[in-house]
Design a protein around this motif. Structure first.
Motif, PDB file in Angstrom:
ATOM      1  N   CYS A  80      22.047 102.434  25.432  1.00 46.51           N
ATOM      2  CA  CYS A  80      21.997 103.470  24.392  1.00 46.51           C
ATOM      3  C   CYS A  80      23.281 104.286  24.361  1.00 46.51           C
ATOM      4  O   CYS A  80      23.772 104.644  23.287  1.00 46.51           O
ATOM      5  CB  CYS A  80      20.789 104.377  24.614  1.00 46.51           C
ATOM      6  SG  CYS A  80      19.206 103.623  24.180  1.00 46.51           S
ATOM      7  N   PRO A 109      14.343 104.603  12.736  1.00 45.27           N
ATOM      8  CA  PRO A 109      13.327 104.141  13.692  1.00 45.27           C
ATOM      9  C   PRO A 109      12.388 105.234  14.186  1.00 45.27           C
ATOM     10  O   PRO A 109      11.241 104.951  14.544  1.00 45.27           O
ATOM     11  CB  PRO A 109      14.176 103.581  14.847  1.00 45.27           C
ATOM     12  CG  PRO A 109      15.453 103.168  14.213  1.00 45.27           C
ATOM     13  CD  PRO A 109      15.690 104.166  13.113  1.00 45.27           C
ATOM     14  N   ARG A 117       6.813  99.397  14.370  1.00 53.00           N
ATOM     15  CA  ARG A 117       8.149  99.024  14.818  1.00 53.00           C
ATOM     16  C   ARG A 117       8.090  97.911  15.859  1.00 53.00           C
ATOM     17  O   ARG A 117       8.865  96.960  15.824  1.00 53.00           O
ATOM     18  CB  ARG A 117       8.844 100.253  15.392  1.00 53.00           C
ATOM     19  CG  ARG A 117      10.284 100.011  15.809  1.00 53.00           C
ATOM     20  CD  ARG A 117      10.901 101.288  16.338  1.00 53.00           C
ATOM     21  NE  ARG A 117      10.199 101.796  17.509  1.00 53.00           N
ATOM     22  CZ  ARG A 117       9.484 102.904  17.538  1.00 53.00           C
ATOM     23  NH1 ARG A 117       9.345 103.636  16.455  1.00 53.00           N
ATOM     24  NH2 ARG A 117       8.877 103.291  18.647  1.00 53.00           N
ATOM     25  N   THR A 118       7.157  98.015  16.777  1.00 51.52           N
ATOM     26  CA  THR A 118       7.053  97.002  17.826  1.00 51.52           C
ATOM     27  C   THR A 118       6.535  95.686  17.278  1.00 51.52           C
ATOM     28  O   THR A 118       6.960  94.613  17.727  1.00 51.52           O
ATOM     29  CB  THR A 118       6.130  97.513  18.950  1.00 51.52           C
ATOM     30  OG1 THR A 118       6.589  98.804  19.377  1.00 51.52           O
ATOM     31  CG2 THR A 118       6.165  96.575  20.138  1.00 51.52           C
ATOM     32  N   TRP A 121       9.431  93.769  16.083  1.00 53.13           N
ATOM     33  CA  TRP A 121      10.134  93.051  17.142  1.00 53.13           C
ATOM     34  C   TRP A 121       9.356  91.817  17.595  1.00 53.13           C
ATOM     35  O   TRP A 121       9.959  90.799  17.977  1.00 53.13           O
ATOM     36  CB  TRP A 121      10.382  93.975  18.329  1.00 53.13           C
ATOM     37  CG  TRP A 121      11.592  94.824  18.144  1.00 53.13           C
ATOM     38  CD1 TRP A 121      11.641  96.151  17.851  1.00 53.13           C
ATOM     39  CD2 TRP A 121      12.957  94.389  18.210  1.00 53.13           C
ATOM     40  NE1 TRP A 121      12.937  96.580  17.731  1.00 53.13           N
ATOM     41  CE2 TRP A 121      13.773  95.514  17.948  1.00 53.13           C
ATOM     42  CE3 TRP A 121      13.564  93.153  18.463  1.00 53.13           C
ATOM     43  CZ2 TRP A 121      15.161  95.447  17.941  1.00 53.13           C
ATOM     44  CZ3 TRP A 121      14.953  93.081  18.448  1.00 53.13           C
ATOM     45  CH2 TRP A 121      15.731  94.216  18.191  1.00 53.13           C
ATOM     46  N   LEU A 156      15.064  95.592  24.400  1.00 52.67           N
ATOM     47  CA  LEU A 156      15.473  95.623  22.997  1.00 52.67           C
ATOM     48  C   LEU A 156      14.617  96.594  22.194  1.00 52.67           C
ATOM     49  O   LEU A 156      15.131  97.370  21.374  1.00 52.67           O
ATOM     50  CB  LEU A 156      15.378  94.211  22.400  1.00 52.67           C
ATOM     51  CG  LEU A 156      16.405  93.195  22.888  1.00 52.67           C
ATOM     52  CD1 LEU A 156      16.115  91.820  22.287  1.00 52.67           C
ATOM     53  CD2 LEU A 156      17.820  93.635  22.524  1.00 52.67           C
ATOM     54  N   GLY A 157      13.300  96.556  22.417  1.00 49.89           N
ATOM     55  CA  GLY A 157      12.420  97.457  21.691  1.00 49.89           C
ATOM     56  C   GLY A 157      12.680  98.920  22.002  1.00 49.89           C
ATOM     57  O   GLY A 157      12.643  99.768  21.114  1.00 49.89           O
ATOM     58  N   VAL A 159      15.594 100.228  23.244  1.00 48.03           N
ATOM     59  CA  VAL A 159      16.929 100.613  22.769  1.00 48.03           C
ATOM     60  C   VAL A 159      16.885 100.927  21.279  1.00 48.03           C
ATOM     61  O   VAL A 159      17.531 101.877  20.807  1.00 48.03           O
ATOM     62  CB  VAL A 159      17.951  99.498  23.068  1.00 48.03           C
ATOM     63  CG1 VAL A 159      19.266  99.753  22.336  1.00 48.03           C
ATOM     64  CG2 VAL A 159      18.213  99.408  24.569  1.00 48.03           C
ATOM     65  N   HIS A 160      16.104 100.150  20.550  1.00 41.71           N
ATOM     66  CA  HIS A 160      16.019 100.340  19.105  1.00 41.71           C
ATOM     67  C   HIS A 160      15.590 101.757  18.747  1.00 41.71           C
ATOM     68  O   HIS A 160      16.118 102.371  17.802  1.00 41.71           O
ATOM     69  CB  HIS A 160      15.020  99.325  18.520  1.00 41.71           C
ATOM     70  CG  HIS A 160      14.850  99.437  17.040  1.00 41.71           C
ATOM     71  ND1 HIS A 160      13.642  99.207  16.423  1.00 41.71           N
ATOM     72  CD2 HIS A 160      15.718  99.767  16.051  1.00 41.71           C
ATOM     73  CE1 HIS A 160      13.786  99.380  15.116  1.00 41.71           C
ATOM     74  NE2 HIS A 160      15.023  99.716  14.866  1.00 41.71           N
ATOM     75  N   VAL A 161      14.648 102.316  19.503  1.00 43.38           N
ATOM     76  CA  VAL A 161      14.136 103.641  19.163  1.00 43.38           C
ATOM     77  C   VAL A 161      14.849 104.756  19.923  1.00 43.38           C
ATOM     78  O   VAL A 161      14.833 105.914  19.489  1.00 43.38           O
ATOM     79  CB  VAL A 161      12.610 103.701  19.439  1.00 43.38           C
ATOM     80  CG1 VAL A 161      12.325 103.671  20.934  1.00 43.38           C
ATOM     81  CG2 VAL A 161      11.997 104.924  18.790  1.00 43.38           C
ATOM     82  N   THR A 225       5.515 100.337  23.618  1.00 46.23           N
ATOM     83  CA  THR A 225       6.499  99.259  23.497  1.00 46.23           C
ATOM     84  C   THR A 225       6.456  98.298  24.674  1.00 46.23           C
ATOM     85  O   THR A 225       6.398  97.069  24.475  1.00 46.23           O
ATOM     86  CB  THR A 225       7.909  99.852  23.325  1.00 46.23           C
ATOM     87  OG1 THR A 225       7.945 100.644  22.137  1.00 46.23           O
ATOM     88  CG2 THR A 225       8.951  98.750  23.219  1.00 46.23           C
TER      89      THR A 225
END
Length: 287
Positions: A80, A109, A117-118, A121, A156-157, A159-161, A225
Motif C-alpha cells: 500500500c 473501493p 468488492r470481494t 475479486w 490483493l483483496g 490492498v485494493h481497499v 476479505t
C-alpha cells in the motif's frame, strides 16, 4: 474561576461516558469471558482460570494463524505504501479539473460494500476467472493457476481497499506542503531526487506513517476479505475467532483469541509509534 475550570470536563462528560459505554463495555465483557471455562455438553462454566490462554499457548494452529495474520498485514502495508505514495503525489500534481475525478476513483473501493468488492475479486481470481482466461489466451503455460484460497488472493483483496487510506493520508500531508519550498530548492540547484528526499519526503512522512499504521491495524483485524478469498482452511485471527464463536460455540476460547489479537495489534502500534515513527521523523528532521 472554579466553574470555568471544570466547564470543559462537564460538557464533554456525556460524550465520554457514551463512548466509554459503547467501546469499553463490550471489550471488557469479551476479556472477562475469556477467563471462563467451557464444556461441550454444559456450555460456558461458572469457573475462572487461564485455561483458554494456556490452550492457545500450546496450540500450533493458533501460532500458525497469528503468524499468517501479521505476515499478510505486513505485506499489505508495504504494498500500500509502494502504490499509495506515488499515486498521491501524482494526483496532487494533476490539474484541478482532473484531481477531483481521480480522487473519486481512488476512494471508490471504500464506497462499495466489502462483500460486493470481494465477490468481484472472486470472479477475477477463480479457476475460470478473467485472469486465468487472459493468461490462457496469451499462451502462458500451466494455466489455469490456483489463485483463489491463497495468501496472494487475500493480499490483493486487502490492498485494493487499503490503498485509499494511504493516498488520503499522504494527500493531507501534501496539502500542507508549500510549493514554494520545492521551487526554492530547485532554484538553488537541487535535482528532483534531492528535492523529493530533502523537501517533499520530510513533509509527507507523517502521512505515510499514519497511513501505514491504519493499514496494518485494519489488515490484521480484517475478517470478510480473508474469509471469502482465503476459504475455510486459510484462516487468520479474525476468522479463527468467528469459528470458535459460531461454529464450535466455544465462546471463552474465541474471546481469548480476540483478546490476544487486540493485545498484539496494540503492541505493534506502540512499537511502531515509539520506535519506527519517532526514529524516522527524527532522522528526517521532523518534529
Amino acid at each position: 474561576m472554579s466553574r470555568s475550570r471544570f466547564a470543559p470536563a462537564a460538557l464533554s462528560a456525556p460524550a465520554l461516558l457514551t463512548m466509554g459505554a459503547v467501546l469499553l463495555v463490550p471489550l471488557v465483557s469479551v476479556a472477562v469471558l475469556s477467563f471462563r471455562g467451557f464444556d461441550f455438553d454444559k456450555g460456558i462454566l461458572p469457573v475462572w482460570s487461564l485455561a483458554n490462554y494456556a490452550e492457545l499457548a500450546n496450540d500450533g494452529l493458533f501460532h500458525e494463524v497469528m503468524a499468517r495474520t501479521f505476515r499478510i498485514a505486513t505485506i499489505v502495508t508495504v504494498l500500500c505504501i509502494a502504490v499509495g505514495v506515488p499515486e498521491a503525489i501524482i494526483i496532487h500534481r494533476m490539474a484541478p479539473r482532473w484531481r477531483g475525478l481521480m480522487l473519486l476513483v481512488v476512494v471508490g473501493p471504500l464506497l462499495v460494500s466489502v462483500v460486493v468488492r470481494t465477490f468481484g475479486w472472486m470472479v477475477l481470481l477463480g479457476t475460470n476467472g478473467l485472469i486465468n482466461q487472459g493468461l490462457d489466451w496469451i499462451g502462458v503455460p500451466g494455466t489455469p493457476f490456483r489463485l483463489m484460497y491463497t495468501e496472494l488472493a487475500i493480499i490483493l483483496g486487502l490492498v485494493h481497499v487499503m490503498v485509499p487510506l494511504v493516498v488520503l493520508a499522504v494527500w493531507a500531508s501534501l496539502g500542507r506542503l508549500d510549493p514554494a519550498l520545492a521551487r526554492a530548492a530547485e532554484s538553488l540547484g537541487a535535482g528532483r531526487v534531492a528535492v523529493f528526499r530533502r523537501v517533499v519526503l520530510p513533509n509527507i512522512m507523517p502521512g505515510i506513517l499514519a497511513g501505514a499504521l491504519m493499514v496494518f491495524c485494519l489488515s490484521a483485524s480484517a475478517f470478510a476479505t480473508p474469509q471469502m478469498l482465503g476459504g475455510r482452511r486459510l484462516k487468520v485471527a479474525a476468522s479463527m475467532t468467528y469459528t470458535e464463536f459460531l461454529n464450535t460455540l466455544n465462546w471463552p476460547l474465541g474471546a481469548a483469541v480476540a483478546v490476544l489479537l487486540l493485545l498484539a495489534i496494540l503492541a505493534a502500534t506502540l512499537l511502531w509509534t515509539g520506535l519506527v515513527e519517532r526514529r524516522a521523523l527524527r532522522r528526517l528532521g521532523v518534529g
